[in-house]
Design a protein around this motif. Sequence first.
Motif, mmCIF file in Angstrom:
data_model
loop_
_atom_site.group_PDB
_atom_site.id
_atom_site.type_symbol
_atom_site.label_atom_id
_atom_site.label_comp_id
_atom_site.label_asym_id
_atom_site.label_seq_id
_atom_site.Cartn_x
_atom_site.Cartn_y
_atom_site.Cartn_z
ATOM 1 N N VAL A 64 0.821 -1.204 0.000
ATOM 2 C CA VAL A 64 0.000 0.000 0.000
ATOM 3 C C VAL A 64 0.857 1.258 0.000
ATOM 4 O O VAL A 64 0.655 2.182 -0.797
ATOM 5 N N LEU A 65 1.858 1.313 0.895
ATOM 6 C CA LEU A 65 2.699 2.511 0.959
ATOM 7 C C LEU A 65 3.517 2.683 -0.320
ATOM 8 O O LEU A 65 3.753 3.815 -0.759
ATOM 9 N N GLN A 66 3.952 1.591 -0.914
ATOM 10 C CA GLN A 66 4.710 1.701 -2.162
ATOM 11 C C GLN A 66 3.847 2.315 -3.270
ATOM 12 O O GLN A 66 4.323 3.140 -4.051
ATOM 13 N N THR A 67 2.601 1.903 -3.325
ATOM 14 C CA THR A 67 1.713 2.472 -4.337
ATOM 15 C C THR A 67 1.394 3.932 -4.026
ATOM 16 O O THR A 67 1.341 4.775 -4.931
ATOM 17 N N LEU A 68 1.198 4.261 -2.743
ATOM 18 C CA LEU A 68 0.977 5.658 -2.369
ATOM 19 C C LEU A 68 2.165 6.525 -2.763
ATOM 20 O O LEU A 68 2.000 7.682 -3.170
ATOM 21 N N ASP A 113 11.183 3.343 -5.309
ATOM 22 C CA ASP A 113 11.239 1.885 -5.107
ATOM 23 C C ASP A 113 11.643 1.498 -3.682
ATOM 24 O O ASP A 113 12.163 0.400 -3.444
ATOM 25 N N TYR A 114 11.393 2.368 -2.720
ATOM 26 C CA TYR A 114 11.709 2.033 -1.326
ATOM 27 C C TYR A 114 10.663 1.049 -0.800
ATOM 28 O O TYR A 114 9.477 1.141 -1.133
ATOM 29 N N ALA A 115 11.106 0.103 0.030
ATOM 30 C CA ALA A 115 10.198 -0.914 0.589
ATOM 31 C C ALA A 115 10.046 -0.683 2.087
ATOM 32 O O ALA A 115 11.012 -0.765 2.843
ATOM 33 N N TRP A 116 8.834 -0.378 2.504
ATOM 34 C CA TRP A 116 8.559 -0.180 3.918
ATOM 35 C C TRP A 116 8.202 -1.524 4.561
ATOM 36 O O TRP A 116 7.455 -2.323 3.979
ATOM 37 N N THR A 117 8.720 -1.765 5.744
ATOM 38 C CA THR A 117 8.439 -3.010 6.459
ATOM 39 C C THR A 117 7.668 -2.713 7.732
ATOM 40 O O THR A 117 7.863 -1.674 8.369
ATOM 41 N N GLY A 118 6.813 -3.665 8.113
ATOM 42 C CA GLY A 118 5.984 -3.474 9.283
ATOM 43 C C GLY A 118 6.624 -4.006 10.550
ATOM 44 O O GLY A 118 7.530 -4.844 10.527
ATOM 45 N N VAL A 119 6.135 -3.511 11.682
ATOM 46 C CA VAL A 119 6.577 -3.960 13.007
ATOM 47 C C VAL A 119 5.379 -4.575 13.715
ATOM 48 O O VAL A 119 4.319 -3.937 13.838
ATOM 49 N N ASP A 120 5.511 -5.815 14.162
ATOM 50 C CA ASP A 120 4.419 -6.512 14.851
ATOM 51 C C ASP A 120 4.407 -6.150 16.329
ATOM 52 O O ASP A 120 5.458 -6.105 16.990
ATOM 53 N N VAL A 121 3.197 -5.918 16.853
ATOM 54 C CA VAL A 121 3.023 -5.487 18.244
ATOM 55 C C VAL A 121 1.935 -6.337 18.892
ATOM 56 O O VAL A 121 0.810 -6.401 18.365
ATOM 57 N N PRO A 122 2.214 -6.992 20.026
ATOM 58 C CA PRO A 122 1.128 -7.671 20.761
ATOM 59 C C PRO A 122 0.245 -6.631 21.437
ATOM 60 O O PRO A 122 0.729 -5.610 21.939
ATOM 61 N N LEU A 123 -1.056 -6.907 21.461
ATOM 62 C CA LEU A 123 -2.002 -5.969 22.049
ATOM 63 C C LEU A 123 -2.607 -6.575 23.312
ATOM 64 O O LEU A 123 -3.370 -7.556 23.239
ATOM 65 N N PRO A 124 -2.300 -6.011 24.500
ATOM 66 C CA PRO A 124 -2.908 -6.514 25.742
ATOM 67 C C PRO A 124 -4.397 -6.178 25.784
ATOM 68 O O PRO A 124 -4.885 -5.318 25.034
ATOM 69 N N SER A 125 -5.109 -6.835 26.669
ATOM 70 C CA SER A 125 -6.532 -6.543 26.839
ATOM 71 C C SER A 125 -6.716 -5.090 27.282
ATOM 72 O O SER A 125 -5.964 -4.571 28.100
ATOM 73 N N GLY A 126 -7.714 -4.430 26.713
ATOM 74 C CA GLY A 126 -7.985 -3.042 27.074
ATOM 75 C C GLY A 126 -7.050 -2.037 26.429
ATOM 76 O O GLY A 126 -6.906 -0.916 26.914
ATOM 77 N N TRP A 127 -6.448 -2.396 25.314
ATOM 78 C CA TRP A 127 -5.464 -1.538 24.655
ATOM 79 C C TRP A 127 -6.119 -0.360 23.946
ATOM 80 O O TRP A 127 -7.301 -0.374 23.596
ATOM 81 N N SER A 128 -5.316 0.651 23.731
ATOM 82 C CA SER A 128 -5.659 1.743 22.811
ATOM 83 C C SER A 128 -4.374 2.183 22.127
ATOM 84 O O SER A 128 -3.293 2.127 22.719
ATOM 85 N N LEU A 129 -4.489 2.609 20.888
ATOM 86 C CA LEU A 129 -3.318 2.935 20.078
ATOM 87 C C LEU A 129 -3.540 4.309 19.456
ATOM 88 O O LEU A 129 -4.505 4.523 18.721
ATOM 89 N N ALA A 130 -2.635 5.245 19.775
ATOM 90 C CA ALA A 130 -2.775 6.623 19.296
ATOM 91 C C ALA A 130 -1.742 6.911 18.215
ATOM 92 O O ALA A 130 -0.548 6.728 18.421
ATOM 93 N N CYS A 131 -2.210 7.364 17.064
ATOM 94 C CA CYS A 131 -1.341 7.852 15.994
ATOM 95 C C CYS A 131 -1.562 9.359 15.884
ATOM 96 O O CYS A 131 -2.694 9.838 15.988
#
Length: 381
Positions: free
Chosen positions: A230-234, A298-316
Amino acid sequence: MRTKTVRVLLVEDDDGDALLVEALLEEVSAPFVLARARTLAESERLLADAECVLLDLGLPDATGLNALHRLLSKPDAPAILVLTGRDDEREGITAVAAGAEDYLVKGQVDGELLLRGVRYAVERRRSEDAQRQLREAKLLAAERARLERGLLPPPLLQNSDVDLEVRYQPGGQRMLLGGDFYDAVGMPDGTVYAIIGDVCGHGPDEAALGVCLRIAWRALVLSGAPPEKVLQTLDQVLVAERHGDGIFTTACMVTVAPDRRSARYFLAGHPEPLLMVGDRIVDLPQSKIGVPLGVLPDYAWTGVDVPLPSGWSLACYTDGLIEGRVPDDIDRLGVERLCEILEAHLRNGPNWMDSVIAEVTELNGGALDDDVAILLLKDGK
């Protein structure tokens, strides 16, 4: 009530006619400050300080309506009253059609008529300016509403167990949208996609580019494009659509797994998200902040995996939230200080976004220079 003084510029090469105008104004004690120019070129140098111009159409360096057209073409041109001879009344009518407020015939004007004519011309021009400004304000408001719908759309999260809250605050005193954008989409398999981005610079071009990227992102996600692509196409869309070679965009994209126990985030030169559980911020795994969109082909972005505990919230969030000033400090606010502020507000309850933005703004000593956007994903189970 004291009558306001009006600054009048008389453009007249004939000394006798000029003395007559001065005498008429003195006769009625007109509250005017009168300046005189003998040529059109001289009048152009004095125009900025005039509220009304009494313009003779027969000047040494301009004849007919040429003088009127030249003065009306100036930025913020004042009201103009045309002075004509007894045999040139038709030319006065033509001058009004061309943009003059009115015309007066020499030899048929007394002090009262001249006084009323100037006042009428000035008030009419003020009214026209006010109407023009109102029309411009309405057009800007309509354009802002269109851009807002494109940059900050309603999310596609119907029937999802992930809750979403968003905030947007324009930077400085503009009260206009910049290039910050966000979006969120829920897929049939339960995966939730979200993005927040920031086009460098401010203005309608940057906002339009942000709309383009946001729409392209939603289309890519709904089409089932893999997150890694997705990011490569963007990036390709940005390069094709940007209005200058130096324009780039930072972005943070997040995918939340259907079981809500893990997430993956991608950074393109953007601040990393903040993971919260209860009233504390949880450290994320070490990540590589990739380059912004539009910088390296042609840059390739890679993702970072994150475990989500119960009751999580994620702010961007966009960097306007961390680039404010701090009293008695030459550095910007920064992520570390933002986390301290955030944790203090988390202890007071989950509705922290408005209060954090308010405190960051207060520390800055006033409106933040850059736009602020926050996208908050929360475990709704």
